[in-house]
Design an enzyme around this catalytic site. Structure first.
Site, PDB file in Angstrom:
ATOM      1  CG  ASN A   1      -0.325  -0.127   2.538  1.00 16.07           C
ATOM      2  OD1 ASN A   1       0.707  -0.785   2.698  1.00 16.07           O
ATOM      3  ND2 ASN A   1      -0.927   0.492   3.544  1.00 16.07           N
TER       4      ASN A   1
ATOM      5  CG  HIS B   1      -6.452  -0.052  -1.205  1.00 19.86           C
ATOM      6  ND1 HIS B   1      -7.537  -0.448  -0.454  1.00 19.86           N
ATOM      7  CD2 HIS B   1      -6.553   1.301  -1.297  1.00 19.86           C
ATOM      8  CE1 HIS B   1      -8.257   0.605  -0.110  1.00 19.86           C
ATOM      9  NE2 HIS B   1      -7.674   1.685  -0.623  1.00 19.86           N
TER      10      HIS B   1
ATOM     11  CD  GLU C   1      -5.655  -6.101  -1.093  1.00 18.62           C
ATOM     12  OE1 GLU C   1      -6.302  -6.653  -0.194  1.00 18.62           O
ATOM     13  OE2 GLU C   1      -5.246  -4.914  -1.012  1.00 18.62           O
TER      14      GLU C   1
ATOM     15  CB  CYS D   1      -8.929  -4.484  -2.726  1.00 14.77           C
ATOM     16  SG  CYS D   1      -7.733  -3.208  -2.276  1.00 14.77           S
TER      17      CYS D   1
END
Length: 294
Positions: free
Chosen positions: A89, A102, A104, A132
């Protein structure tokens, strides 16, 4: 080895350290493992794909940039190619929280920018938030993407996001990570502008057709380019600047070392990246920002 990995490195098992040392000690370690490197590391360490992805999470987490929350999250995206891609992140002072990336999103975008065309799994150290889950729902992996969390059995994205709204609901057939080339051209020969143009040509914007790309040049002369990744739910769309910052940060670049930047987008696009790109780059200390349109 980059200094940011030192603390996490000390906590790895000796067999994994032995396997990873030649890779992480490379001068330009790209925060990813190729399929061949993954195979070698598994043979030496005795870990399988799932266990290796979990073992790499502390190293991915070390790439986090969190001046606001101080809450570091790491992710490993596993491509159909067999490559493993780090993600973490990222937060930025002086701009709205909506500019946050983020873990992901970072891992997925990192894989996309490296040329990966399909993901089979993502491993993360905290459960993916709704933002996400929706972002990943844009992928051509679809609801079958496997999500791995510590202490839980693997689940699919479809299980984490039941009754989802996605591209197919809007009759979109070209999905995130599908190969595309929009064919835009510019007369400018500046390498930074051409890098941004190339990114725009491979961007994913099937809803607005507002294709765009950003290229960053750092003080050491390196160039990092990012593409726009639009989402069926609109708000989880990832701007091209964030994609470029992902590539810069994940490879160890200081995001405050950007010397100049170029945004390339359509001159009459229904949405523009210019204002937010300029504001975020100014907050990072870069004032040499240029907009070029096709």
């Amino acid at each position: 080895m980059q200094a940011r990995f030192h603390t996490s490195w000390a906590e790895l098992p000796a067999s994994l350290q032995f396997a990873l040392e030649p890779i992480l000690s490379a001068e330009n370690f790209p925060a990813m493992l190729t399929a061949e490197q993954v195979k070698t590391v598994k043979n030496i360490s005795g870990l399988d794909d799932d266990a290796l992805a979990f073992a790499l999470l502390p190293l991915a987490t070390a790439c986090a940039l969190t001046p606001i929350s101080h809450f570091n999250v790491g992710a490993i995206a596993r491509g159909k190619s067999g490559n493993f891609y780090f993600g973490a992140n990222m937060e930025f002072r002086g701009v709205p929280l909506q500019q946050t990336i983020h873990a992901e999103q970072c891992a997925v975008t990192h894989a996309w920018l490296r040329g990966e065309t399909n993901l089979v799994a993502i491993t993360v150290n905290y459960t993916p938030c709704g933002h996400c889950r929706q972002f990943m729902n844009e992928l051509n992996s679809g609801s079958e993407l496997h999500i791995h969390l510590p202490g839980r059995p693997p689940s699919t994205l479809g299980q984490y996001l039941p009754d989802s709204f996605g591209p197919t609901d809007l009759a979109i057939t070209t999905l995130l990570m599908d190969p595309v080339n929009h064919g835009y051209t510019l007369a400018e020969t500046d390498p930074l502008t051409q890098a941004a143009l190339n990114a725009a040509n491979h961007s994913h914007a099937p809803y607005s057709q507002s294709h765009s790309g950003v290229a960053l040049e750092t003080t050491n002369g390196k160039i990092y380019a990012g593409r726009y990744a639009e989402n069926a739910a609109f708000n989880p769309s990832l701007p091209p600047l964030q994609a470029a910052l992902i590539l810069a940060n994940i490879t160890g670049e200081n995001c405050a070392s950007i010397r100049r930047a170029v945004l390339v987008e359509g001159h009459n696009a229904v949405t523009s990246q210019w204002d937010t790109t300029l504001a975020t780059l100014n907050a990072l200390g870069c004032s040499a920002v240029k907009r070029v349109t096709f």
